[in-house]
Each structure stands twice: as C-alpha cells, then as structure tokens.
Scaffold this active site. Structure first.
Site, short mmCIF file in Angstrom:
data_model
loop_
_atom_site.label_atom_id
_atom_site.label_comp_id
_atom_site.label_asym_id
_atom_site.label_seq_id
_atom_site.Cartn_x
_atom_site.Cartn_y
_atom_site.Cartn_z
N SER A 14 0.88 -1.82 0.06
CA SER A 14 0.26 0.24 -0.06
C SER A 14 0.77 1.65 0.29
O SER A 14 0.36 2.40 -0.07
CB SER A 14 -0.85 -0.28 1.24
OG SER A 14 -1.62 -0.61 1.06
N GLU B 277 -2.91 0.48 -9.22
CA GLU B 277 -1.63 2.03 -9.35
C GLU B 277 -0.63 0.88 -9.63
O GLU B 277 -0.46 0.16 -8.76
CB GLU B 277 -1.36 2.57 -8.12
CG GLU B 277 -1.85 3.41 -7.48
CD GLU B 277 -1.89 3.75 -6.62
OE1 GLU B 277 -1.36 5.27 -6.21
OE2 GLU B 277 -1.34 3.00 -5.03
N ASN C 103 -3.15 6.27 -0.98
CA ASN C 103 -2.52 6.43 0.07
C ASN C 103 -2.19 7.77 0.81
O ASN C 103 -2.03 7.83 1.86
CB ASN C 103 -2.36 4.83 0.66
CG ASN C 103 -2.63 4.00 0.40
OD1 ASN C 103 -4.29 3.84 1.57
ND2 ASN C 103 -2.47 2.85 0.74
N1 CAA Z 1 -15.69 -8.73 -1.73
C1 CAA Z 1 -16.25 -8.69 -3.14
N2 CAA Z 1 -17.69 -8.43 -3.75
C2 CAA Z 1 -18.05 -7.60 -2.79
C3 CAA Z 1 -17.60 -6.90 -1.53
C4 CAA Z 1 -16.58 -7.65 -0.64
N3 CAA Z 1 -15.72 -7.84 0.11
N4 CAA Z 1 -18.12 -5.86 -0.78
C5 CAA Z 1 -19.19 -6.70 -2.04
N5 CAA Z 1 -18.96 -6.52 -3.24
C6 CAA Z 1 -19.86 -6.37 -4.00
C7 CAA Z 1 -21.64 -6.77 -4.09
O1 CAA Z 1 -21.48 -8.12 -4.07
C8 CAA Z 1 -21.54 -5.84 -4.91
O2 CAA Z 1 -22.12 -6.29 -6.17
P1 CAA Z 1 -22.92 -6.25 -7.36
O3 CAA Z 1 -23.51 -4.53 -7.55
O4 CAA Z 1 -22.81 -6.36 -8.19
O5 CAA Z 1 -24.48 -6.52 -7.14
C9 CAA Z 1 -21.15 -4.21 -4.77
O6 CAA Z 1 -20.51 -4.77 -4.81
C10 CAA Z 1 -22.16 -3.67 -4.00
O7 CAA Z 1 -22.52 -3.99 -2.58
P2 CAA Z 1 -23.10 -3.80 -1.75
O8 CAA Z 1 -24.33 -3.22 -2.55
O9 CAA Z 1 -23.45 -4.77 -0.46
O10 CAA Z 1 -22.66 -2.24 -0.69
P3 CAA Z 1 -22.55 -1.00 -1.52
O11 CAA Z 1 -23.21 -0.26 -2.47
O12 CAA Z 1 -22.19 -0.78 0.36
O13 CAA Z 1 -20.51 -1.22 -1.23
C11 CAA Z 1 -18.71 -1.33 -1.53
C12 CAA Z 1 -19.98 -1.66 -1.26
C13 CAA Z 1 -18.70 -2.03 -2.64
C14 CAA Z 1 -17.20 -1.76 -0.21
C15 CAA Z 1 -18.64 0.32 -0.89
O14 CAA Z 1 -19.13 0.79 -0.04
C16 CAA Z 1 -17.30 1.17 -1.67
O15 CAA Z 1 -16.95 1.24 -1.76
N6 CAA Z 1 -16.39 1.23 -0.14
C17 CAA Z 1 -15.02 2.11 -0.02
C18 CAA Z 1 -13.85 1.07 -0.55
C19 CAA Z 1 -13.44 1.87 -1.09
O16 CAA Z 1 -12.97 3.20 -0.66
N7 CAA Z 1 -11.27 0.90 -1.15
C20 CAA Z 1 -10.44 1.53 -1.27
C21 CAA Z 1 -9.95 1.65 0.36
S1 CAA Z 1 -8.22 1.95 0.02
C22 CAA Z 1 -7.30 0.37 -0.71
O17 CAA Z 1 -8.14 -0.18 -0.96
C23 CAA Z 1 -5.92 1.13 -0.67
C24 CAA Z 1 -5.19 0.35 0.38
O18 CAA Z 1 -4.11 0.64 0.14
C25 CAA Z 1 -5.56 0.79 1.83
P1 NAD Z 2 -4.63 -8.85 5.64
O1 NAD Z 2 -3.80 -9.23 7.41
O2 NAD Z 2 -6.31 -9.63 5.67
O3 NAD Z 2 -3.47 -10.41 5.11
C1 NAD Z 2 -2.73 -10.51 5.33
C2 NAD Z 2 -2.00 -12.28 5.08
O4 NAD Z 2 -0.36 -12.71 5.06
C3 NAD Z 2 -2.28 -13.06 6.04
O5 NAD Z 2 -3.18 -13.36 6.03
C4 NAD Z 2 -0.92 -13.52 7.10
O6 NAD Z 2 -0.81 -15.40 7.33
C5 NAD Z 2 -0.15 -13.48 5.72
N1 NAD Z 2 1.76 -13.37 5.54
C6 NAD Z 2 1.85 -12.88 5.70
N2 NAD Z 2 2.94 -13.16 6.34
C7 NAD Z 2 3.19 -13.82 5.25
C8 NAD Z 2 4.45 -14.58 4.45
N3 NAD Z 2 5.81 -14.65 4.71
N4 NAD Z 2 4.72 -15.67 3.59
C9 NAD Z 2 3.01 -15.59 3.59
N5 NAD Z 2 1.75 -14.92 3.83
C10 NAD Z 2 1.54 -14.14 4.62
O7 NAD Z 2 -3.67 -8.34 4.67
P2 NAD Z 2 -4.52 -7.96 3.54
O8 NAD Z 2 -5.48 -5.92 3.99
O9 NAD Z 2 -4.95 -8.83 2.77
O10 NAD Z 2 -3.81 -7.19 2.96
C11 NAD Z 2 -1.93 -7.76 2.53
C12 NAD Z 2 -1.56 -6.40 1.71
O11 NAD Z 2 -1.96 -5.70 0.57
C13 NAD Z 2 -0.32 -5.11 3.10
O12 NAD Z 2 0.75 -4.83 2.11
C14 NAD Z 2 -1.57 -4.07 2.87
O13 NAD Z 2 -0.94 -2.91 3.05
C15 NAD Z 2 -1.98 -4.39 0.75
N6 NAD Z 2 -2.95 -3.37 0.57
C16 NAD Z 2 -4.15 -3.76 1.62
C17 NAD Z 2 -5.68 -2.89 1.01
C18 NAD Z 2 -6.74 -3.18 2.28
O14 NAD Z 2 -7.38 -1.81 2.29
N7 NAD Z 2 -6.17 -3.80 3.35
C19 NAD Z 2 -5.56 -2.34 0.41
C20 NAD Z 2 -4.21 -2.56 -0.78
C21 NAD Z 2 -3.44 -2.86 -0.07
#
Ligand code: CAA
Ligand code: NAD
Length: 283
Positions: free
Chosen positions: A119, A152, A190
């Site tokens: 991330s 990305e 992020n």
């Molecule tokens: N896995 C698979 N499919 C999922 C799901 C999951 N965990 N959650 C929801 N869905 C699917 C549903 O099946 C549904 O599919 P269809 O439209 O095809 O029927 C669709 O998504 C919409 O779901 P819901 O109607 O149940 O719920 P919603 O409209 O509230 O949408 C959501 C759910 C898509 C998660 C929405 O809340 C959303 O976009 N949230 C924000 C997500 C976001 O910002 N993601 C980025 C996080 S940051 C990141 O990823 C980067 C990082 O490194 C941390």
């Molecule tokens: P998670 O905690 O759901 O899963 C991580 C998994 O990795 C666990 O099942 C753990 O047992 C496994 N693991 C740890 N060390 C390991 C190793 N040495 N070999 C094999 N498996 C190992 O975490 P996540 O949310 O799936 O995040 C995973 C990666 O993806 C991180 O780098 C995170 O920053 C990135 N990411 C997360 C998100 C998010 O929204 N959670 C979005 C984009 C990217």
C-alpha cells in the site's frame, strides 16, 4: 512476456481477492499463506463471492467450478519454481516483504516477475532485496478487489519497461484500469486517503464528534460510500497504522503522525472488521 501461472503470497482479504480475479480471467493461480488453514480461509471467501455471482446469474455452477479448479493451495515458497508472476500481498511490513522477495528471488525462474501489492512501501527498497530489481514492480489493487477498478502501478528505480508493459497488459486482462504513479511513500492512493482517515481518528480522539457522526458527515456531506472510520475498519487498522508510519518516516512531517488512538487500538488487537472489533464491532 507470456504469463500463464501466477502465485499470490498472502491469502488475506487482498490476496484472496487478487487470486479470485486472476482465476476468473483464466490464469492458473497458486494461493500461498503461512498455514493451510489460512489458505483455506481465503479460498472460502472466494467460494462465497463466486456463489453470490451464481445466485445473481452472472456465472453458471460449471463456470464457478472451473474458476475454483484453477486455484491451488500452497504453504511453501518453493512452489514459486514454475510460476511466471508472483503477486505478494502479505502483511505491510518492510522486513517481512524483503525476506519474502529475497527468498523468492532464489527460487523463481529468471523470467519471473515479482510484483508487490504494498500500500505504501518503497518498491525500490523491496527490489534491492533481490538480484533482479529490473523484474520487481508495484501492483497495488484496491479493496474489495473484485469490485474496485483501479490498480496503481509503480516502477522501482530499476524496473524494466517490458516488465511495466506486461503488468499493464495483465491489469487490462483482469478488467481493471492501470494508473502509473511514481515510487514515493504511499504512492498516490494512500498519500491522499490515509491522512484523511488519520484526521478522522484525531477528530474522534479529540471528542469533536461521535464515530457515527464523523462517518455520517463524510458519507452524506462528501458522498463517500463509507465513512472514514468504517473504511479504516474495512482496510484493517494494522494496515492503516503501517501506512501512516511509512508516510511519517518517509516525509518526516508531523502532519503524518499516526493518531495515538489508532496505535492503542492496534496494540489492543482491535484491527477492524477482520478481528471483529475496531471502531465498530462485527459478527
Ligand atoms: N468482496 C466482493 N464483492 C463485494 C464485497 C467484497 N468484500 N463487498 C461488496 N461487494 C459487491 C457486492 O456483491 C455488490 O455487487 P453487485 O453490485 O455486482 O451486486 C457490490 O459490491 C455492491 O455491494 P453492496 O450493495 O453490498 O454494498 P455497497 O453498495 O455499500 O458497496 C463497497 C460496497 C463497494 C465496498 C462500497 O461501500 C465502497 O466502495 N466502499 C469504499 C471502498 C474503498 O474506498 N476502497 C478503497 C480502500 S483503500 C485501498 O484499498 C488501498 C489501500 O492500500 C489501503
Ligand atoms: P490481511 O491481514 O488480511 O492478510 C495478510 C495475509 O498475509 C495473512 O493471511 C497472513 O497470514 C499472510 N502472511 C503474512 N506473512 C506471510 C508470509 N511471510 N508468507 C505468506 N503469507 C504471509 O492483510 P491485507 O489487508 O490482505 O493486506 C495485505 C497487503 O495488501 C498489505 O501489504 C497491505 O498494505 C496491502 N493492501 C491492503 C489493502 C486493504 O484495504 N486492506 C488495500 C490494498 C493493499
């Protein structure tokens, strides 16, 4: 470069989602985690997602079975010996990722591309743990992977052009949209998202409003699909903290200082939805 067989490291929420979309696109997938039960948990999530698609008549039972057949289980990095691409999605920790990459570098064939779903961590530093930095690249999917369109793509300092092109093409085959960004802490997604989430946590910490009020303001006021505290729980509070630490270390600016409340929750093991408790509680 032709890519047929992939290995996904980490069967958590990201790794299982990546394995699902790759298998749905026709690739042979090895799903790896530390223990068999963790791989099985990831496979269970994929099975559930595919069943939902069958219910919605987007897939037949036969297609679902074919997709699942394309995914094999792995608990040994040695299995990387015959894969064309590895996508690492283990925990967001530089030491863990460097150990995995250095190990994979010794096992995987010379042509194998090593991608990371990190991330926020510098791709160049992860690449330096290998003897093939030209074949190391960032492939950052968004959560939930089956739904979110963006990937990305981040080149390290030494990433080869043909490696970038291969990853861009694969992203298209997964029906996702690649966006190239440079190798700076947090990339773009992020760098912009996580300070907002951290600020929402400070807002709660300072008693400006309740968690529900903070989320409602951002949902109704900014049209965000989830409020920032719900989103933090969804991402995982451990991952949020790791990302803030990477931004803080990387830029040195106090504006990236992780909120003490975030640290406290992670220390308590309240990691959000995946552990059943974060800012909210989950069944
Ligand atoms: N896995 C698979 N499919 C999922 C799901 C999951 N965990 N959650 C929801 N869905 C699917 C549903 O099946 C549904 O599919 P269809 O439209 O095809 O029927 C669709 O998504 C919409 O779901 P819901 O109607 O149940 O719920 P919603 O409209 O509230 O949408 C959501 C759910 C898509 C998660 C929405 O809340 C959303 O976009 N949230 C924000 C997500 C976001 O910002 N993601 C980025 C996080 S940051 C990141 O990823 C980067 C990082 O490194 C941390
Ligand atoms: P998670 O905690 O759901 O899963 C991580 C998994 O990795 C666990 O099942 C753990 O047992 C496994 N693991 C740890 N060390 C390991 C190793 N040495 N070999 C094999 N498996 C190992 O975490 P996540 O949310 O799936 O995040 C995973 C990666 O993806 C991180 O780098 C995170 O920053 C990135 N990411 C997360 C998100 C998010 O929204 N959670 C979005 C984009 C990217």
């Amino acid at each position: 470069m032709e890519v047929k067989k992939l290995m996904i490291i980490g069967a958590g929420q990201m790794g299982s989602g990546i394995a699902q979309v790759c298998a749905q696109a026709g690739y042979e997938v090895l799903l790896n985690d530390l223990k068999d039960e963790l791989v099985r948990r990831g496979l269970g999530v994929i099975e559930k997602n595919l069943s939902r698609q069958v219910q919605k008549e987007r897939l037949t039972d036969g297609e679902k079975a074919e997709i699942l057949q394309r995914i094999s289980k792995s608990t040994n990095l040695q299995d990387a010996q015959d894969v064309d691409l590895v996508i690492e999605a283990a925990v967001e920790n530089m030491d863990v990722k460097c150990k995995i990459f250095s190990h994979l570098d010794r096992i995987a064939p010379a042509h194998t591309i090593l991608a990371t779903n990190t991330s926020s961590l510098p791709i160049t530093e992860i690449a330096a743990a290998t003897n093939r930095p030209e074949k190391v690249i960032g492939m950052h999917f968004m959560n939930p992977v089956p739904v979110m369109k963006l990937v990305e793509i981040i080149r390290g300092l030494a990433t080869a052009d043909e490696v970038y092109q291969t990853i861009e093409e694969i992203t298209h085959t997964l029906s996702k949209v690649p966006v190239e960004v440079n190798d700076f802490p947090g990339f773009v997604a992020n760098r912009v998202l996580m300070p907002m989430i951290n600020e929402a946590i400070y807002t709660l910490y300072e008693g400006v409003a309740t968690k529900e009020a903070i989320d409602e303001v951002m949902k109704l006021g900014m049209n965000h699909p989830m409020g920032p505290l719900t989103l933090a729980d969804f991402i995982g509070l451990d991952t949020c903290l790791y990302i803030m630490e990477t931004l803080h270390d990387g830029f040195g600016d106090d504006k990236y200082r992780p909120c003490p409340l975030l640290r406290k929750y992670v220390k308590a093991g309240w990691l959000g939805k995946k552990t059943g408790r974060g800012f909210y509680t989950y069944d």
